[in-house]
Design a protein around this motif. Structure first.
Motif, mmCIF file in Angstrom:
data_model
loop_
_atom_site.group_PDB
_atom_site.id
_atom_site.type_symbol
_atom_site.label_atom_id
_atom_site.label_comp_id
_atom_site.label_asym_id
_atom_site.label_seq_id
_atom_site.Cartn_x
_atom_site.Cartn_y
_atom_site.Cartn_z
ATOM 1 N N ILE A 96 0.839 -1.202 0.000
ATOM 2 C CA ILE A 96 0.000 0.000 0.000
ATOM 3 C C ILE A 96 0.874 1.252 0.000
ATOM 4 N N ASP A 97 0.224 2.369 -0.282
ATOM 5 C CA ASP A 97 0.941 3.640 -0.428
ATOM 6 C C ASP A 97 1.324 4.221 0.936
ATOM 7 N N VAL A 98 2.169 5.243 0.905
ATOM 8 C CA VAL A 98 2.620 5.913 2.136
ATOM 9 C C VAL A 98 2.138 7.361 2.132
ATOM 10 N N GLU A 99 2.313 8.015 3.288
ATOM 11 C CA GLU A 99 1.972 9.432 3.407
ATOM 12 C C GLU A 99 3.092 10.267 2.798
ATOM 13 N N LYS A 100 2.729 11.362 2.149
ATOM 14 C CA LYS A 100 3.767 12.143 1.465
ATOM 15 C C LYS A 100 4.680 12.888 2.440
ATOM 16 N N ASP A 101 4.197 13.207 3.626
ATOM 17 C CA ASP A 101 5.016 13.986 4.562
ATOM 18 C C ASP A 101 5.982 13.127 5.371
ATOM 19 N N THR A 102 5.505 12.006 5.879
ATOM 20 C CA THR A 102 6.329 11.205 6.793
ATOM 21 C C THR A 102 6.963 9.995 6.118
ATOM 22 N N VAL A 123 1.598 8.489 -4.219
ATOM 23 C CA VAL A 123 2.654 9.115 -3.408
ATOM 24 C C VAL A 123 3.995 8.428 -3.663
ATOM 25 N N THR A 124 4.012 7.110 -3.562
ATOM 26 C CA THR A 124 5.278 6.393 -3.788
ATOM 27 C C THR A 124 5.825 6.676 -5.180
ATOM 28 N N ASN A 125 4.952 6.651 -6.182
ATOM 29 C CA ASN A 125 5.415 6.903 -7.553
ATOM 30 C C ASN A 125 6.065 8.276 -7.668
ATOM 31 N N LYS A 126 5.587 9.225 -6.874
ATOM 32 C CA LYS A 126 6.167 10.560 -6.898
ATOM 33 C C LYS A 126 7.470 10.604 -6.066
ATOM 34 N N LEU A 127 7.445 9.939 -4.918
ATOM 35 C CA LEU A 127 8.635 9.970 -4.046
ATOM 36 C C LEU A 127 9.870 9.396 -4.737
ATOM 37 N N ILE A 128 9.684 8.304 -5.461
ATOM 38 C CA ILE A 128 10.870 7.693 -6.080
ATOM 39 C C ILE A 128 11.564 8.649 -7.050
ATOM 40 N N LYS A 129 10.819 9.659 -7.511
ATOM 41 C CA LYS A 129 11.423 10.636 -8.431
ATOM 42 C C LYS A 129 11.915 11.894 -7.728
ATOM 43 N N THR A 130 11.544 12.093 -6.461
ATOM 44 C CA THR A 130 11.874 13.374 -5.814
ATOM 45 C C THR A 130 12.786 13.259 -4.590
ATOM 46 N N VAL A 131 12.916 12.066 -3.999
ATOM 47 C CA VAL A 131 13.686 11.984 -2.751
ATOM 48 C C VAL A 131 15.196 11.880 -2.985
ATOM 49 N N ILE A 132 15.939 12.420 -2.029
ATOM 50 C CA ILE A 132 17.394 12.245 -2.012
ATOM 51 C C ILE A 132 17.849 12.296 -0.545
ATOM 52 N N SER A 133 18.715 11.351 -0.177
ATOM 53 C CA SER A 133 19.187 11.299 1.206
ATOM 54 C C SER A 133 20.617 11.819 1.280
ATOM 55 N N LEU A 134 20.849 12.672 2.255
ATOM 56 C CA LEU A 134 22.177 13.298 2.432
ATOM 57 C C LEU A 134 22.998 12.493 3.446
ATOM 58 N N PRO A 135 24.303 12.755 3.512
ATOM 59 C CA PRO A 135 25.117 12.070 4.522
ATOM 60 C C PRO A 135 24.478 12.223 5.901
ATOM 61 N N MET A 136 24.430 11.145 6.665
ATOM 62 C CA MET A 136 23.843 11.203 8.008
ATOM 63 C C MET A 136 24.544 10.187 8.883
ATOM 64 N N TYR A 194 14.025 5.366 -2.063
ATOM 65 C CA TYR A 194 14.338 4.194 -2.846
ATOM 66 C C TYR A 194 14.045 4.527 -4.298
ATOM 67 N N PRO A 195 14.815 4.019 -5.228
ATOM 68 C CA PRO A 195 14.629 4.442 -6.619
ATOM 69 C C PRO A 195 13.494 3.732 -7.357
ATOM 70 N N VAL A 196 13.032 2.603 -6.824
ATOM 71 C CA VAL A 196 11.962 1.846 -7.502
ATOM 72 C C VAL A 196 10.910 1.452 -6.469
ATOM 73 N N ALA A 197 9.648 1.685 -6.791
ATOM 74 C CA ALA A 197 8.560 1.262 -5.897
ATOM 75 C C ALA A 197 8.514 -0.260 -5.875
ATOM 76 N N LEU A 198 8.237 -0.833 -4.722
ATOM 77 C CA LEU A 198 8.231 -2.302 -4.646
ATOM 78 C C LEU A 198 7.205 -2.920 -5.594
ATOM 79 N N HIS A 199 6.052 -2.263 -5.774
ATOM 80 C CA HIS A 199 5.023 -2.866 -6.642
ATOM 81 C C HIS A 199 5.454 -2.873 -8.107
#
Ligand code: PLP
Length: 383
Positions: free
Chosen positions: A104-110, A348-361, A326-331
């Motif tokens: 199932i999909d996720v929330e766009k904020d969290t 939401v997931t389809n959009k996140l895979i194109k917009t997210v980037i994680s920085l050094p942490m 993540y670069p690819v949605a599991l579905h």
């Protein structure tokens, strides 16, 4: 400047080197490599830290999920609901056990489980929900537990990315990630927030009967030596890893705070950039000063001007490590695609895979490094 790394395990080790080295040598000298006193000691230490009745150590976080599902007696054809936007281990074990994964999909904020999608996905065959506390903050457990109770479902919390995080219920009760559902699982993979120096994992539960069942499953289905009552697995945390974890567990809250400090630095720096969305925390909706609601396993931005891939390349060119989780949605993964799924259910997931980037942490930044990272990113957006 110290070289910037996505995760600085070496810098962290150097500060605890003498304690870690002598604990490893003690294990070697004791030759209690398997199920030794360090494993038992770590189990108790973690039970105390999490305030949970039972911790069952095992070999890794993927095993922990699999064993939790075996312990719950889930059977072929049972539907298990989990999220489309996570590391594949979660859905992998559902499929391995011949259960039916329902993504199932996720929330766009969290980035965590969407409650409307969860309600919609429940059928008479649904037996369990697996919320993943993604990137270091808990899914909305109060709501998830309420839905689970109404439909009589087990809840398995995948806490691989959120050990040390806490969740505050509306009545003010505070609980640690992984201790709210029927059972919780975690990973001690080196780069996780509580990482060992190899593989490791654990299962948590307040249900003593379930704990008993699981203790047999991790040990070849034995409840009495050489009597195999159920089909089990061999999944152990070794004593060297447990000894290292016993050194690191008392530092976990300090480590989480170091991560939160880095997150605050990033947030502040990026405030002025409209096309950067910084992480939202569920409880506080900002990075709270006094609680552990987000432990920042990852610090993940959303880039809203279509420049995510350009930023990714620019950071690599500037020797700033970064990652797309993540670069690819599991579905849409070959192994988990299914004609049951409709694209419009994964907006939401389809959009996140194109917009997210994680920085050094990690826990070892100095201000010079954080300033360098944020200045370079500001340059990118202001050019
Ligand atoms: C890391 C991770 C796992 C698997 O842990 P391993 O110890 O690598 O098997 C499972 N779920 C999530 C969400 C993870 O991030």
């Amino acid at each position: 400047m110290k070289k910037i790394q996505m995760v600085d395990l070496k810098g962290q080790y150097e500060k605890i080197k003498s304690a870690v080295d002598s604990s490893i040598i003690n294990v070697i000298e004791s030759t209690a490599f398997i199920n030794g006193p360090e494993v038992h000691g770590f189990q108790k230490d973690l039970e105390d830290y999490l305030d949970v009745k039972n911790v069952i150590p095992c070999a890794n976080g993927t095993d922990a999920l699999q064993i939790a599902m075996m312990g719950l007696g889930l059977e072929q054809g049972d539907e298990v609901i989990t999220v489309d936007f996570t590391f594949a281990a979660t859905v992998e074990v559902i499929a391995l056990l011949k259960l039916t994964p329902v993504l199932i999909d996720v929330e766009k904020d969290t980035f965590n489980m969407d409650l409307d999608a969860l309600k919609k996905a429940i059928t008479p065959k649904t037996k369990a929900i697996v919320p993943v506390h993604l990137f270091g903050q808990c899914a909305d457990m109060e709501a998830i537990l309420k839905i689970a109770k109404k439909h009589n479902l087990s809840v398995i919390e995948d806490t691989a990315q959120a050990i040390g995080a806490s969740y505050t219920f509306s009545d003010g009760t505070v609980k640690k990630a992984g201790t709210m559902g029927t059972v919780g699982t975690t990973s001690f993979f080196p780069s996780k927030n509580l990482g060992c120096y190899g593989d490791g994992g654990a299962i948590f539960t307040n249900d003593d009967n379930l704990a008993h069942t699981i203790r047999g499953i991790v040990n070849h289905g034995m409840y009495r030596r050489y009597y195999h009552d159920v089909v089990g697995v061999n999944s152990r945390l070794d004593s060297v890893q447990a000894a290292i974890l016993r050194i690191k567990l008392p530092l976990l809250d300090t480590y989480c705070e170091a991560r939160r400090n880095a997150a605050r630095f990033y947030n502040k720096a990026f405030k002025s950039i409209d096309s950067i969305v910084t992480p939202t925390t569920q409880v506080c909706r900002s990075i709270c000063e006094n609680c552990n609601c987000h432990v920042f396993h990852q610090y993940t931005l959303k880039i809203t001007n279509g420049q995510r891939d350009a930023l990714h390349k620019y950071l690599i060119d500037n020797s700033i490590p970064n990652a797309i989780y993540y670069p690819v949605a599991l579905h849409r993964q070959k192994a988990y695609a299914d004609e049951r799924y409709n694209e419009e259910d994964f907006e939401v997931t389809n959009k996140l895979i194109k917009t997210v980037i994680s920085l050094p942490m990690h826990t070892e930044f100095d201000e010079e490094q954080l300033t360098f990272i944020t200045n370079r990113i500001l340059d990118f957006f202001n050019k």
